[in-house]
Write a protein that holds these residues in place. Structure first.
Motif, PDB file in Angstrom:
ATOM      1  N   SER A 170      35.414  50.950  45.769  1.00  0.00           N
ATOM      2  CA  SER A 170      34.533  50.058  45.012  1.00  0.00           C
ATOM      3  C   SER A 170      35.350  48.973  44.311  1.00  0.00           C
ATOM      4  N   GLN A 171      36.503  49.348  43.782  1.00  0.00           N
ATOM      5  CA  GLN A 171      37.361  48.383  43.099  1.00  0.00           C
ATOM      6  C   GLN A 171      37.818  47.279  44.041  1.00  0.00           C
ATOM      7  N   GLN A 172      38.315  47.667  45.202  1.00  0.00           N
ATOM      8  CA  GLN A 172      38.839  46.673  46.133  1.00  0.00           C
ATOM      9  C   GLN A 172      37.734  45.777  46.687  1.00  0.00           C
ATOM     10  N   ALA A 173      36.563  46.356  46.961  1.00  0.00           N
ATOM     11  CA  ALA A 173      35.441  45.545  47.432  1.00  0.00           C
ATOM     12  C   ALA A 173      35.017  44.545  46.362  1.00  0.00           C
ATOM     13  N   ALA A 174      34.992  44.986  45.102  1.00  0.00           N
ATOM     14  CA  ALA A 174      34.617  44.091  44.001  1.00  0.00           C
ATOM     15  C   ALA A 174      35.629  42.960  43.835  1.00  0.00           C
ATOM     16  N   MET A 175      36.904  43.259  43.988  1.00  0.00           N
ATOM     17  CA  MET A 175      37.927  42.229  43.850  1.00  0.00           C
ATOM     18  C   MET A 175      37.821  41.203  44.976  1.00  0.00           C
ATOM     19  N   ALA A 176      37.549  41.665  46.185  1.00  0.00           N
ATOM     20  CA  ALA A 176      37.342  40.722  47.287  1.00  0.00           C
ATOM     21  C   ALA A 176      36.106  39.870  47.040  1.00  0.00           C
ATOM     22  N   LEU A 177      35.047  40.466  46.492  1.00  0.00           N
ATOM     23  CA  LEU A 177      33.824  39.732  46.191  1.00  0.00           C
ATOM     24  C   LEU A 177      34.073  38.687  45.102  1.00  0.00           C
ATOM     25  N   GLY A 178      34.898  39.016  44.119  1.00  0.00           N
ATOM     26  CA  GLY A 178      35.200  38.066  43.054  1.00  0.00           C
ATOM     27  C   GLY A 178      35.870  36.810  43.570  1.00  0.00           C
ATOM     28  N   VAL A 179      36.839  36.977  44.467  1.00  0.00           N
ATOM     29  CA  VAL A 179      37.524  35.813  45.044  1.00  0.00           C
ATOM     30  C   VAL A 179      36.559  34.998  45.901  1.00  0.00           C
ATOM     31  N   ALA A 180      35.715  35.702  46.684  1.00  0.00           N
ATOM     32  CA  ALA A 180      34.811  35.000  47.599  1.00  0.00           C
ATOM     33  C   ALA A 180      33.719  34.233  46.865  1.00  0.00           C
ATOM     34  N   THR A 181      33.279  34.727  45.716  1.00  0.00           N
ATOM     35  CA  THR A 181      32.175  34.072  44.991  1.00  0.00           C
ATOM     36  C   THR A 181      32.676  33.110  43.920  1.00  0.00           C
ATOM     37  N   LEU A 182      33.340  33.645  42.909  1.00  0.00           N
ATOM     38  CA  LEU A 182      33.806  32.789  41.820  1.00  0.00           C
ATOM     39  C   LEU A 182      34.940  31.871  42.274  1.00  0.00           C
ATOM     40  N   GLY A 183      35.745  32.351  43.228  1.00  0.00           N
ATOM     41  CA  GLY A 183      36.786  31.489  43.781  1.00  0.00           C
ATOM     42  C   GLY A 183      36.196  30.308  44.520  1.00  0.00           C
ATOM     43  N   THR A 184      35.133  30.551  45.287  1.00  0.00           N
ATOM     44  CA  THR A 184      34.445  29.471  45.999  1.00  0.00           C
ATOM     45  C   THR A 184      33.789  28.504  45.018  1.00  0.00           C
ATOM     46  N   LEU A 185      33.160  29.044  43.977  1.00  0.00           N
ATOM     47  CA  LEU A 185      32.549  28.193  42.960  1.00  0.00           C
ATOM     48  C   LEU A 185      33.593  27.298  42.303  1.00  0.00           C
ATOM     49  N   PHE A 186      34.752  27.853  42.013  1.00  0.00           N
ATOM     50  CA  PHE A 186      35.834  27.080  41.404  1.00  0.00           C
ATOM     51  C   PHE A 186      36.276  25.947  42.322  1.00  0.00           C
ATOM     52  N   ALA A 187      36.468  26.257  43.608  1.00  0.00           N
ATOM     53  CA  ALA A 187      36.914  25.233  44.557  1.00  0.00           C
ATOM     54  C   ALA A 187      35.874  24.122  44.687  1.00  0.00           C
TER      55      ALA A 187
END
Length: 476
Positions: free
Chosen positions: A420-437
């Motif tokens: 669950s931790q690793q899936a959440a970390m990947a989701l964080g980069v994919a969502t908030l990272g995309t929003l940031f870019a």
């Protein structure tokens, strides 16, 4: 982030030869390599993007591909070690990690690097679960307690080393190789580790190994890829048909995963993420705190790496120095959190999250008021507060989630948590990272995009604090 990791291994172990001090150092090296690699890569992302001429979305995949492969195969790796021998799987995993690190270091294109990173995550999933298994099987009493304490501290120390080593290697630009030594450095270390491990690590396996949940593993992989890949690539590519198609697949894959997990458990099997364990109050409430926390943590590390280098032009070594207070504070809290939990119980989580919230607000204020005239010391107060809070909250959440899981399924519970931790970390980069870019390329600019994403993390933290107040007491 791979941050604090809890391998997936059942509690049932066979007695075997004792693990010497040198052997313990060797298995802890195996635990440290993937964690150091995670933080090194974050520091090197801007250099990778510049050299390979790739977009922020692809850089997100460099991080997320590793996390997805690791999350999907972690429990599988632990169960293979139980069945076929933990020393054997440790050696196989370390060999694969060394080889895939070489592939990452010589990758000629961004696509090649993403694929190599996925393979590297799979290799880590074979190696890392064996570390705690070997410690549990080959140590007893006070020696085991000390070994487990060193294992926990390895995560914090890996964060510190990752930041400094990543910044130093990229800044040094050894022989004109730029970012590539961050991966290539794993090759000689891995080879030495293999030679030593063959001599010093005793073999052990479970008397009653749990089988591999093949349908669950397949459905989880499809669900993660069909969600994370389009979220990362869709906004940049203007949502081509294939990204929409993948998003349509996601709910069906997620529903299929839930169905096969429930069916396997009804039939007496042990699924990848057991529904009965997920329904336990300590697990359910702990994940309600942990999942948004890890989403924010991974986005935080990604956004900071890009902002410091592309926005403020501090360079990789300067970026490593900026994050040093966070890393050192996190490491310190890992060492003392257990004592605080013994005294204050679950209140430590809300306290840690409150300190992190204060740190996030300080960082937002610092950037908005001082941009672009910011140096290493300007970030120190906010980063120190974030590190203190994250170290307290993260380690305690792991303890709470596993506190009511019976010893017979302790490995299943820990594997579920780390997946669950690793899936959440990947989701964080994919969502908030995309929003940031996306926001950084628009009118907000990088300054506004940083404030926006860190502000969202602050809002998430407020919500998580509310949930954390209702967590069960791990002392009871």
């Amino acid at each position: 982030m791979t941050s604090t990791q809890v391998p997936a291994t059942p509690a049932r172990v066979t007695a075997g030869p004792a693990l010497t001090s040198a052997g313990l150092v060797t298995v802890l090296l195996g635990a440290a390599l993937p964690l150091i690699d995670f933080f090194i890569v974050n520091i090197a992302l801007p250099a990778i993007g510049s050299d390979l001429r790739t977009s922020s979305a692809t850089l997100e995949l460099v991080v997320a591909a590793y996390g997805i492969a690791y999350a999907v195969l972690l429990v599988v790796g632990g169960r293979l070690g139980d069945a076929f021998g933990r020393r054997k799987l440790f050696l196989i995993g370390l060999t694969a990690f060394t080889f895939t690190s070489l592939l990452c270091g010589i990758a000629p294109t961004a696509l090649t690097l993403v694929l190599a990173r996925a393979a590297q995550g799979a290799a880590a999933a074979l190696m890392l679960p064996q570390v705690l298994s070997i410690i549990q099987a080959a140590t007893t009493g006070e020696r085991r307690s000390k070994a487990l304490g060193l294992y926990g501290a390895t995560a914090g120390l890996s964060m510190v080393l990752g930041q400094f080593l990543g910044g130093a290697l990229v800044a040094a630009d050894l022989w004109g190789t730029g970012w590539r030594p961050i991966f290539l450095v794993n090759v000689p270390v891995g080879i030495v580790g293999l030679v030593v491990a063959r001599r010093l690590i005793p073999e052990s396996r479970s008397r009653n190994p749990i089988g591999i949940d093949r349908p669950g593993t397949v459905f989880l992989a499809i669900a993660l890829v069909s969600l994370l890949l389009p979220l990362a690539e869709g906004p940049v590519l203007d949502w081509p048909l294939w990204t929409i198609a993948l998003l349509v697949v996601f709910p069906f894959a997620a529903a299929g995963f839930v169905h096969v997990e429930r069916r396997m458990e009804r039939r007496g099997g042990v699924p990848l993420l057991p529904p009965s364990v997920m329904r336990m109050p300590s697990v359910r409430q702990g994940l309600l705190v942990g999942v948004p926390f890890f989403i924010g943590f991974s986005a935080f590390m990604f956004v900071f790496a890009v902002t410091l280098q592309d926005g403020l032009h501090l360079g990789p070594f300067g970026s490593g120095l900026v994050t040093a207070p966070l890393s050192l504070a996190f490491f310190a809290m890992c060492l003392v959190s257990s004592r605080l939990v013994t005294r204050f119980g679950q209140r430590v989580v809300a306290a840690g999250l409150s300190v992190q919230l204060l740190g996030l607000l300080v960082l937002i204020g610092t950037v908005l008021l001082e941009w672009p005239n910011l140096g290493v010391l300007d970030f120190a107060p906010g980063m120190l507060l974030c590190g203190l809070g994250q170290g307290l909250a993260m380690t305690t959440v792991f303890r709470i989630v596993l506190s009511k899981v019976s010893p017979e399924i302790a490995g299943v519970g820990s594997g579920m948590l780390t997946t669950s931790q690793q899936a959440a970390m990947a989701l964080g980069v994919a969502t908030l990272g995309t929003l940031f870019a996306s926001a950084g390329a628009g009118p907000l600019g990088m300054k506004g995009a940083f404030a926006l994403v860190i502000g969202i993390q602050a809002v998430l933290t407020v919500g998580v604090i509310t949930v954390a107040r209702r967590l069960p007491d791990p002392r009871l």
